[in-house]
Design a protein around this motif. Sequence first.
Motif, PDB file in Angstrom:
ATOM      1  N   GLU A 104      53.844  41.069  54.181  1.00 50.99           N
ATOM      2  CA  GLU A 104      52.526  41.422  54.715  1.00 50.99           C
ATOM      3  C   GLU A 104      51.434  41.438  53.650  1.00 50.99           C
ATOM      4  N   GLY A 105      51.811  41.445  52.386  1.00 52.41           N
ATOM      5  CA  GLY A 105      50.806  41.488  51.329  1.00 52.41           C
ATOM      6  C   GLY A 105      50.181  40.125  51.097  1.00 52.41           C
ATOM      7  N   LYS A 106      49.198  40.091  50.200  1.00 54.50           N
ATOM      8  CA  LYS A 106      48.588  38.819  49.824  1.00 54.50           C
ATOM      9  C   LYS A 106      49.571  38.077  48.942  1.00 54.50           C
ATOM     10  N   PHE A 107      49.764  36.806  49.250  1.00 53.84           N
ATOM     11  CA  PHE A 107      50.731  36.018  48.487  1.00 53.84           C
ATOM     12  C   PHE A 107      50.328  34.555  48.471  1.00 53.84           C
ATOM     13  N   SER A 108      50.566  33.948  47.342  1.00 55.80           N
ATOM     14  CA  SER A 108      50.517  32.500  47.212  1.00 55.80           C
ATOM     15  C   SER A 108      51.489  32.113  46.112  1.00 55.80           C
ATOM     16  N   VAL A 109      52.322  31.153  46.392  1.00 57.74           N
ATOM     17  CA  VAL A 109      53.266  30.690  45.383  1.00 57.74           C
ATOM     18  C   VAL A 109      52.505  30.138  44.174  1.00 57.74           C
ATOM     19  N   ARG A 116      55.138  39.250  41.757  1.00 65.51           N
ATOM     20  CA  ARG A 116      55.926  40.479  41.575  1.00 65.51           C
ATOM     21  C   ARG A 116      56.088  41.239  42.903  1.00 65.51           C
ATOM     22  N   ASP A 117      55.000  41.385  43.643  1.00 66.95           N
ATOM     23  CA  ASP A 117      55.073  42.089  44.929  1.00 66.95           C
ATOM     24  C   ASP A 117      56.003  41.355  45.890  1.00 66.95           C
ATOM     25  N   CYS A 118      55.958  40.037  45.863  1.00 66.88           N
ATOM     26  CA  CYS A 118      56.834  39.243  46.722  1.00 66.88           C
ATOM     27  C   CYS A 118      58.294  39.431  46.315  1.00 66.88           C
ATOM     28  N   PHE A 119      58.562  39.403  45.012  1.00 65.32           N
ATOM     29  CA  PHE A 119      59.933  39.608  44.524  1.00 65.32           C
ATOM     30  C   PHE A 119      60.472  40.956  44.990  1.00 65.32           C
ATOM     31  N   GLU A 120      59.644  41.975  44.909  1.00 63.92           N
ATOM     32  CA  GLU A 120      60.065  43.307  45.346  1.00 63.92           C
ATOM     33  C   GLU A 120      60.313  43.345  46.849  1.00 63.92           C
ATOM     34  N   PHE A 121      59.485  42.644  47.601  1.00 66.30           N
ATOM     35  CA  PHE A 121      59.704  42.504  49.042  1.00 66.30           C
ATOM     36  C   PHE A 121      61.056  41.846  49.312  1.00 66.30           C
TER      37      PHE A 121
END
Length: 143
Positions: A104-109, A116-121
Amino acid sequence: MFSKEESALLRKDFWTSFGKSFPRKWLLYNTKIKGFSFKFVAERKQAMVCLDIENPDELVNLLYYDQMLSLKTLLETELPEVIFNDEFELESGKIIHRIYVPFEGKFSVYNKNSWRDCFEFYMETMPKFELFFYEYEDIIKNI
């Protein structure tokens, strides 16, 4: 905008960074069910943890998807944000059955600051998905 080569290098760097930061053996394709696999997805503007059902035999796909639907309430206990999509279209145009949890957070590869937030997700979500599979594996396989 990134060139094709720069884009490929960034995606490779993303997955290498994830593997080095969070080394762990994941279930992913080792479900022992043909066409039934867990995946991490990281795209231009979204990330998700998925269970893809894409057996070459569409009847088998439907049976597994229906089996998962019968367990939906139990899965939602662990992952309330889970989405069931019986007609998910991949970038290739292929239609599959996908059960997934979106980041749900802001993300772009392409934005290393969002990694980091994506990895934690991923680290929070995939183990719940895997544990659910291990707990109900006998039921899922019993089609």
